[in-house]
Design an enzyme around this catalytic site. Structure first.
Site, short mmCIF file in Angstrom:
data_model
loop_
_atom_site.label_atom_id
_atom_site.label_comp_id
_atom_site.label_asym_id
_atom_site.label_seq_id
_atom_site.Cartn_x
_atom_site.Cartn_y
_atom_site.Cartn_z
N CYS A 1 -10.56 2.65 7.78
CA CYS A 1 -10.62 3.39 6.52
C CYS A 1 -11.99 4.04 6.31
O CYS A 1 -12.08 5.14 5.76
CB CYS A 1 -10.30 2.47 5.35
SG CYS A 1 -11.27 0.95 5.30
N HIS B 1 0.81 -1.22 0.00
CA HIS B 1 0.00 0.00 0.00
C HIS B 1 0.84 1.28 0.00
O HIS B 1 0.38 2.34 0.40
CB HIS B 1 -0.96 0.03 1.21
CG HIS B 1 -2.07 -0.96 1.14
ND1 HIS B 1 -1.90 -2.29 1.44
CD2 HIS B 1 -3.38 -0.82 0.81
CE1 HIS B 1 -3.04 -2.93 1.31
NE2 HIS B 1 -3.97 -2.07 0.92
N CYS C 1 -16.76 2.24 2.48
CA CYS C 1 -15.80 2.85 1.55
C CYS C 1 -16.17 2.57 0.10
O CYS C 1 -15.92 3.41 -0.78
CB CYS C 1 -14.39 2.33 1.82
SG CYS C 1 -13.54 3.13 3.18
N GLY D 1 -1.28 -2.07 -6.11
CA GLY D 1 -2.14 -3.09 -5.51
C GLY D 1 -3.47 -2.55 -5.05
O GLY D 1 -4.49 -3.21 -5.14
N HIS D 2 -3.46 -1.34 -4.51
CA HIS D 2 -4.70 -0.67 -4.10
C HIS D 2 -4.71 0.70 -4.75
O HIS D 2 -3.95 1.58 -4.38
CB HIS D 2 -4.79 -0.55 -2.59
CG HIS D 2 -6.17 -0.18 -2.09
ND1 HIS D 2 -6.92 0.86 -2.64
CD2 HIS D 2 -6.94 -0.70 -1.10
CE1 HIS D 2 -8.07 0.95 -2.01
NE2 HIS D 2 -8.12 0.01 -1.07
N GLU E 1 -13.64 -8.57 0.55
CA GLU E 1 -14.38 -7.30 0.44
C GLU E 1 -14.67 -6.97 -1.03
O GLU E 1 -14.44 -5.87 -1.49
CB GLU E 1 -13.57 -6.16 1.07
CG GLU E 1 -13.18 -6.42 2.51
CD GLU E 1 -12.35 -5.31 3.11
OE1 GLU E 1 -12.46 -5.07 4.34
OE2 GLU E 1 -11.59 -4.66 2.37
N HIS F 1 -11.80 -6.54 -5.31
CA HIS F 1 -12.01 -5.69 -4.14
C HIS F 1 -12.78 -4.45 -4.57
O HIS F 1 -12.34 -3.69 -5.44
CB HIS F 1 -10.65 -5.32 -3.55
CG HIS F 1 -10.71 -4.59 -2.26
ND1 HIS F 1 -10.83 -3.22 -2.20
CD2 HIS F 1 -10.67 -5.03 -0.97
CE1 HIS F 1 -10.83 -2.84 -0.92
NE2 HIS F 1 -10.75 -3.93 -0.16
#
Length: 668
Positions: A414, A157, A341, A206-207, A323, A271
């Site tokens: 988050c 991240h 989120c 990755g995110h 998720e 995700h």
């Protein structure tokens, strides 16, 4: 505080560097809208006075701020759990900056400066900023790997943290005019430009969110390298060697939206939060570069999500394991995940899709998410939250991982900090324009100040939405002007539960929405879901419109087996739920027969003021002493879905059977 003439808005920040190409439709910044309603103004005020201070306090008490202090000193041990915990500070700064933009607060302003100083001291000499590694770069946490960015396409991240830093820094700069946080972000972004790109290091983040953040910095600085790098990151997807035949979403790359190049993707996958940020980033880059392949891809993905992967109250991300999105039509109620989120990300993406296409269907989805699956994630007190948003809580059948009650904070927090940054910006979703076309997207009382052909224009809304469908718009140009006023006629007012066949109304209404100008009915043209009124407008012109607020029974597609034989309840933009506390301690035993008549009642003292639905229905009664099962008459009370779980823990239902067909016997 230094005051700026600013356009501050989550999606598009127009800087002094004029872009040659951009979204064809531009939003009106939330700083140009002054609210006068109760529904949203009270939430924004609660966010300012409760949510943001609580977020900062929890960042301190949990050690998130201490991580930066230790990174600055180069000693200690990372003292929170997740490598992305830095972002909770960045997001809260972003929300606080939005608040400062419309509500000056010297104490908050000074606190932000002190916090930014702490952040700046943690930054390494070349611009690298990631406390999970910097505290002890020789022995970083396992998520980071032995070298910078080695595990970026997995779970480090690092770029995700950078993206949220850019978003927070852009907001702070535009709210205050100060460059202290912006300079930190630019130094980090310049490091990324030096490190990644053609002929350099390549990785698919990755995110995702660094892509959106880089676009924000590009808009401020005009530095094209930031936009190019955003596109580079997006284009790296689909290049890693995964086991494409594996059904495991991590092994085949779908979890990261990395199984194929983005231009070849046609389903919402993996995700859900990562997906929303990716698709929003693609929209940004497409708007600024004219990339038609990106446009074609996100159009297909949007159709898939809204047609096959969205819950009736707008939530997405059905599967708790990862998720993530499930397969097409995989929308179970008992195990629904629906991360808050992800709802916030959906608002970001749908706003961008509207700016690209000018079609009201995107705002229809945005409104559904905003009034239902998003604000359900924050309690009415402003300091209790849902990470996930359940579709049913049933005493004997609820999955143990489904949240039954709100929490003040999470180990992974988050969602609370994401709420803190979204809520203050909501007025920026009300209006938009393209030349002399002015769009009214959301119905919130207050005044928006626009410019049409360099001439000042004010639009004042007067309504009691979402409780009442009567809407009034006072048009006040500086002097008479030609303008095309485009008022959204919501899909729900046109017999469309959602812009697909995933959900529909059991008994369609055939009520044409009447519009009056200065008291006289007018004929109007419908264009992409908007009623278009073209005329020469003068000061004091009044437009009136009444939306039908009938209680609608919503049915699901036959492809959703969990909802077969059941109905959900909708009134206006709001979905409704039955909660234990209003219904004799239970909600899962309620049956709503066909042709049930509903009444509505506004209760000012309930849940900060809500309109409740009432009806005479049936309920299943189990007499354990006599070992009998029967039905009894019962008065149903349903509340807006967003308001559930503010009065304790108990059953909640959204989908109700219309009749009893069989009874499962379970002994516990």
């Amino acid at each position: 505080m230094k005051k700026l003439c600013l356009v501050l808005f989550v999606c598009c920040n127009i800087s002094a560097y004029a872009q040659k190409q951009d979204y064809p439709i531009q939003p009106l910044a939330f700083t140009q809208v002054k609210l006068a309603d109760h529904f949203w103004a009270s939430r924004i005020e609660t966010n300012r006075t409760v949510t943001i201070p609580a977020s900062f306090e929890r960042c301190k008490s949990t050690g998130r701020i201490k991580n930066f202090e230790m990174a600055a000193e180069g000693k200690g041990k990372f003292c929170t759990v997740y490598p992305f915990d830095d972002t909770d500070i960045y997001k809260t700064i972003e929300g606080a900056s939005y608040s400062l933009a419309v509500h000056p607060d010297r104490q908050l302003d000074a606190y932000l400066d002190s916090l930014i100083t702490v952040v700046g001291k943690a930054q390494e000499a070349d611009g690298y900023l990631y406390t999970y590694r910097t505290i002890d770069p020789i022995h970083p946490g396992g998520a980071a790997g032995p070298e910078r960015w080695m595990k970026e396409n997995e779970n480090s991240h690092e770029l995700y943290c950078a993206g949220h830093m850019y978003e927070g820094a852009a907001a702070h700069f535009m709210a205050t005019g100060k460059r202290n946080f912006l300079n930190i972000a630019l130094k980090n972004a310049d490091l990324l430009v030096q490190t990644f790109g053609p002929g350099k290091r390549a990785v698919a983040p990755g995110h995702e969110i660094v892509e959106m953040g880089l676009v924000r910095l590009y808009r401020i600085t005009g530095k094209k390298e930031y936009l190019d790098l955003a596109k580079f990151f997006i284009d790296q997807r689909g290049k890693k060697a995964y086991n494409k035949k594996s059904k495991n979403v991590w092994e085949n790359g779908t979890y990261y939206q990395d199984d194929k190049p983005v231009i070849n993707q046609d389903e919402a996958e993996g995700h859900a939060v990562r997906a929303m940020y990716l698709y929003a980033g693609m929209a940004d880059v497409a708007a600024l570069t004219g990339d038609k392949q990106y446009l074609a891809a996100i159009d297909k993905i949007w159709d898939n999500m809204v047609g096959k992967k969205m819950y009736v109250q707008g939530s997405i991300g059905a599967v708790g394991d990862g998720e993530r999105f499930g397969a097409n039509y995989e929308l179970p109620n008992a195990t629904a995940y629906n991360e808050t989120c992800a709802a916030i990300g959906s608002v970001f993406w749908n706003q961008r899709m509207f700016l690209l296409h000018g079609d009201s269907k995107y705002i229809d989805v945005l409104e559904k998410v905003l009034y239902n699956g998003l604000i359900s994630g924050v309690g009415l007190d402003g300091k209790s939250f849902f990470y996930t948003n359940a579709m049913q809580i049933q005493d004997h059948f609820t999955h143990p991982d489904i949240e039954r009650e709100r929490s003040g904070w999470f180990v992974c927090s988050c969602c609370p900090t994401n709420v803190a940054r979204l809520i203050p910006s909501i007025p920026g979703y009300i209006y938009a324009q393209n030349g002399k076309d002015v769009f009214v997207n959301l119905f919130i009382s207050g005044t928006g100040s626009l410019k049409v052909n360099n001439k000042a224009l004010q639009i004042t809304q007067q309504n009691n939405y979402p409780w009442d469908g009567g809407l009034a718009f006072i048009i006040n140009p500086a002097s008479a002007m030609e303008m095309n006023l485009k008022i959204r006629i919501p899909g729900w007012a046109q017999n469309q539960a959602v812009p697909s066949d995933l959900y529909s109304y059991q008994q369609p209404l055939n009520k044409k929405v009447e519009i009056k100008v200065n008291g006289k009915p007018v004929e109007y043209q419908m264009e992409h879901g908007y009623a278009v009124i073209s005329k020469k407008w003068k000061k004091g012109d009044k437009v009136e419109m009444t939306l039908p607020m009938d209680v609608q029974r919503v049915m699901a597609s036959e492809k959703l087996p969990d909802d077969a034989g059941r109905v959900a309840l909708q009134r206006g933009p709001l979905m409704y739920a039955a909660e234990w506390t209003d219904n004799g301690g239970k909600a899962a035993n309620i049956i709503i027969p066909k042709n049930t008549a509903f009444t509505t009642q506004y209760e000012a003292g309930l849940l900060n003021g809500v309109t409740v639905l009432k009806a005479e229905v049936k309920a299943i009664n189990v007499d354990t002493a006599k070992q009998t099962v029967s039905t009894e008459n019962k008065t149903l009370t349903a509340i807006p879905y967003y308001a559930w779980a503010n009065r304790g823990k108990g059953e909640m239902m959204v989908w109700f059977p219309e009749e009893v067909k069989f009874v499962d016997i379970i002994s516990r």
